[in-house]
Design an enzyme around this catalytic site. Structure first.
Site, PDB file in Angstrom:
ATOM      1  N   ASP A  22      44.462  35.399  48.103  1.00 31.08           N
ATOM      2  CA  ASP A  22      45.559  34.852  48.894  1.00 31.08           C
ATOM      3  C   ASP A  22      45.043  34.164  50.151  1.00 31.08           C
ATOM      4  OD1 ASP A  22      48.500  34.746  49.507  1.00 31.08           O
ATOM      5  OD2 ASP A  22      47.851  35.928  51.232  1.00 31.08           O
ATOM      6  N   GLU A  39      43.935  30.557  46.232  1.00 34.03           N
ATOM      7  CA  GLU A  39      45.099  29.857  46.782  1.00 34.03           C
ATOM      8  C   GLU A  39      44.594  29.130  48.027  1.00 34.03           C
ATOM      9  OE1 GLU A  39      49.396  30.420  48.976  1.00 34.03           O
ATOM     10  OE2 GLU A  39      47.800  31.879  49.182  1.00 34.03           O
TER      11      GLU A  39
END
Length: 734
Positions: free
Chosen positions: A414, A467
């Protein structure tokens, strides 16, 4: 004969134990040589009386010294003398127990060395709480890193949460504190009580390496044995390890928030448990045809509204849905049903909750002390200090932990951009440049490269996905080529441009034609995954269905076209739950998906389309095995903006195998529309998003076409087609 210990010195050391300021309580508590015998000391301020029970028999009363210390001298014995303590509490409550200060350390020198170097790849097996037999005695070994603490104790159900009773010993210069507590077993709640070396009140911290926690909002760690579960997915793991080149495989990922996928309405609208979810979700994934599921973070997190992205317990699955073995059952079941499992992982930042990692030993231990590096302004969280060996080891070992102990097939890392840039979301003066005066976070770059190299070295076939929302180069290139080493990068640019285009009224789309063509200019610069993730259906953005223009029929047609466009586009696929059947409402993490809509013909048609897309995608190598290679894609009509028409060819690495994709993204039927084709002859219709079974108007080309030797679009053959409104067609030679 040893000289008896100096009383004043012993008293001084005992006082330090009482105040939780002694780095080696074993030096004064427990059994010690004394003259021609031994002296045994115990600190039990809440006891009425204590007796020593020698293994050979008998009963020796201990003298009660001031401050809660008990002491007994036994002649003719040495330190190999085995004994129990019989402790009497008020109300004549008597307990017999092993003395925790009569045991040698459970950590070895090599463990301490590799932990200090940041190279202990199985760190979770030594740190935290571990059930074991130590010198023949069953109990739990506790270990925690708190290098600047003046003292550390373990507290819990077994000692009434009294921080005076089980002081831990510091293991040399490692900063690790250790204690073996006999008879502490499975399910015991505990925390660490830490006395900061800089002064101030003691703090209670959850175990950073806890395998299990209480159900939030409670925050205690729970002793848990990870060795009990018997896996049944050996065939899956063997097949995964042999799959060395993941880029040529079909990847169609269904992103799931476990707490809101489906709830048990008849039982207070509670979330389903891991074990309840396993068969229900597996059956659904098999129907829809996705190759993998991706779970929003399952590591324990104090605030449910963070969706798991503010992690408090990195080594414990959230207790909201069950115990650790329940999550293992869930993943095991998925594997046995042929479904891969990816997990979102958050190594960039962590929350400020008092029980968690922040200011762990009274100092900035896991985070940077300077808020210009140690605070994340967007989320109000703290940033890991990637330059510290122990912190880097904590995170890389955590990645390996989820792969080895939970058999996950990949990590989606993330917020990578927030890690790479020192000035991420910071104004001038709010960040510190690197040694070259730049904004690149060299420590984070080193960490990410080490992470990816370690995972790939130890677990071939496991993927790591970034990401990453900026133009940082070579995110998915190997470290040996100067890259970060990820397997895939989320294509955020494609997502923004594509959703922007499809959300526009078709009358204006001709002026934004480049939003769908621009992405092909960089589509092969990385190994991309195309994400329509949870981030696109929250915070007032609406749902995918809700963002489509027009009346309900047009919304459904646009969404079907979006999915078919996406599945034909180079790059692996990811869709957040609810999108696959066109849920109109924005996602709410406290509510179930609107499953009743799957019985509506229009929404069921979208669901059926996604199922067919996945089936065709898996069966047709042209749609997946050359995603990252320019030879896998060729434009036929990139410039038909006035018609809102696009046409291209997807090719497999094996010559001759291809799929022609034509999109008519206007509400106008295009009759006798000529498109070039690579071959002369018969082409079968693989897909028509306007088909009746999907809820369309059932216009098309009768399931097949025959191309003629008329050159068009740079191809040797062509055909005139009927292009249904707001539709995508796929053809392949047949």
């Amino acid at each position: 004969m040893r000289k008896p210990a100096d009383k004043a010195q012993v008293d001084a050391e005992l006082q330090r134990v009482v105040e939780l300021r002694h780095p080696e309580p074993h030096a004064v508590l427990g059994i010690h040589p004394d003259g021609d015998g031994v002296v045994i000391r115990a600190f039990r301020p809440d006891a009425v009386a204590i007796h020593v029970l020698p293994e050979s028999g008998g009963r020796v009363a201990m003298t009660h010294r001031p401050g809660g210390v008990y002491e007994a001298r036994i002649n003719g014995k040495d330190q190999t003398f085995n004994y129990l303590l019989e402790v009497e509490y008020p109300g004549k409550r008597v307990f017999t127990l092993r003395d925790p200060y009569s045991f040698l350390p459970t950590l070895g020198e090599m463990d301490l060395y590799y932990a200090g170097e940041g190279r202990h790849e199985r760190l979770w097996e030594r740190m935290g709480a571990h059930l074991l037999h130590h010198h023949g005695v069953r109990g739990t070994s506790f270990a925690v890193w708190a290098p600047t603490a003046a003292g550390v104790s373990v507290v819990g159900d077994f000692n009434g949460w009294d921080g005076r009773l089980h002081s831990m010993r510091r293991m040399g210069s490692s900063g690790i504190w250790e204690l073996f507590v006999p008879e502490v077993g499975e399910g015991t709640r505990y925390k660490f009580e830490i006395r900061p070396g800089q002064g101030g009140p003691n703090v209670l911290k959850a175990d950073p390496f806890a395998f299990r926690t209480e159900v939030p909002p409670a925050t205690a760690s729970v002793v848990h044995d990870l060795a009990r579960y018997t896996w049944g997915d050996a065939a899956w793991l063997e097949q995964r390890a042999q799959r060395r080149d993941v880029h040529h495989q079909p990847w169609s990922v269904y992103e799931v928030h476990l707490g809101s996928w489906r709830r048990v309405v008849e039982d207070g609208d509670r979330p389903m448990t891991y074990r309840e979810l396993a068969p229900a979700l597996a059956e659904y994934i098999k129907f829809t045809g996705f190759t993998h599921i991706e779970l929003l973070p399952v590591a324990e997190h104090p605030y449910g509204g963070s969706w798991g992205y503010q992690v408090g317990g990195y080594y414990a699955p959230t207790a909201r849905f069950g115990h650790p073995d329940d999550l293992r059952f869930f993943i095991d079941h998925m594997h046995q049903e042929g479904i891969g499992v990816l997990v979102d992982w958050v190594p960039g930042h962590f929350p400020r909750d008092l029980h968690a990692l922040g200011q762990f030993d009274g100092t900035a231990l896991y985070e940077h002390a300077d808020p210009r590096k140690g605070a994340q302004p967007d989320w109000g969280t703290l940033v890991f200090n990637f330059g510290r060996n122990e912190v880097r080891n904590f995170l890389i070992a955590n990645a390996l932990f989820w792969i080895e102990e939970y058999h996950i097939d990949g990590l989606r890392v993330d917020a990578v951009a927030s890690m790479l840039y020192l000035d991420y979301s910071r104004k001038q003066g709010e960040w510190i440049p690197n040694r070259w005066g730049g904004r690149e976070n060299e420590e984070a770059i080193h960490f990410l490269r080490e992470l990816n190299e370690t995972v790939h070295r130890k677990h071939p076939g496991v993927v790591v996905i970034a990401e990453e929302s900026t133009a940082w180069p070579k995110v998915s290139a190997p470290v040996s080529e100067g890259g970060l080493g990820f397997d895939y990068k989320w294509n955020m640019g494609w997502m923004h441009d594509t959703l922007s285009y499809f959300s526009k009224d078709p009358i204006y789309r001709q002026y934004h034609h480049n939003q769908l063509t621009f992405g092909l200019l960089y589509a092969f610069s990385e190994q991309f995954m195309l994400p329509l993730s949870h981030d696109e259906v929250v915070h007032g953005k609406g749902s995918l269905y809700g963002r489509m223009p027009g009346d309900p029929w047009q919304k459904r047609a646009n969404l079907r076209a979006l999915f078919a466009w996406m599945w034909a586009h180079p790059g692996k696929k990811l869709v957040f739950m609810g999108g696959e059947f066109g849920q109109p409402a924005e996602w709410n993490h406290d509510k179930s998906l609107d499953w009743h809509l799957t019985h509506d013909p229009g929404h069921h048609g979208i669901l059926q389309l996604v199922s067919d897309l996945n089936r065709i995608y898996r069966d047709m190598p042209a749609l997946h095995d050359a995603d990252g290679e320019p030879m896998g894609f060729q434009w036929l009509q990139p410039d038909s903006a006035a018609y809102n028409v696009f046409a291209f060819v997807r090719r497999a690495r094996q010559p001759g195998r291809h799929v022609v994709c034509i999109a008519n993204l206007s509400p106008t039927v295009r009759e006798n529309y000529r498109v070039g084709f690579p071959f002369q002859g018969r082409y079968v219709e693989l897909l028509n998003t306007d088909a009746e079974q999907y809820g369309g108007s059932n216009l098309g080309n009768m399931g097949q076409i025959h191309t003629e030797p008329t050159g068009w679009d740079g191809q040797p053959a062509s055909a005139t087609l009927t292009l249904p409104p707001l539709s995508v067609l796929w053809f392949t030679p047949g």
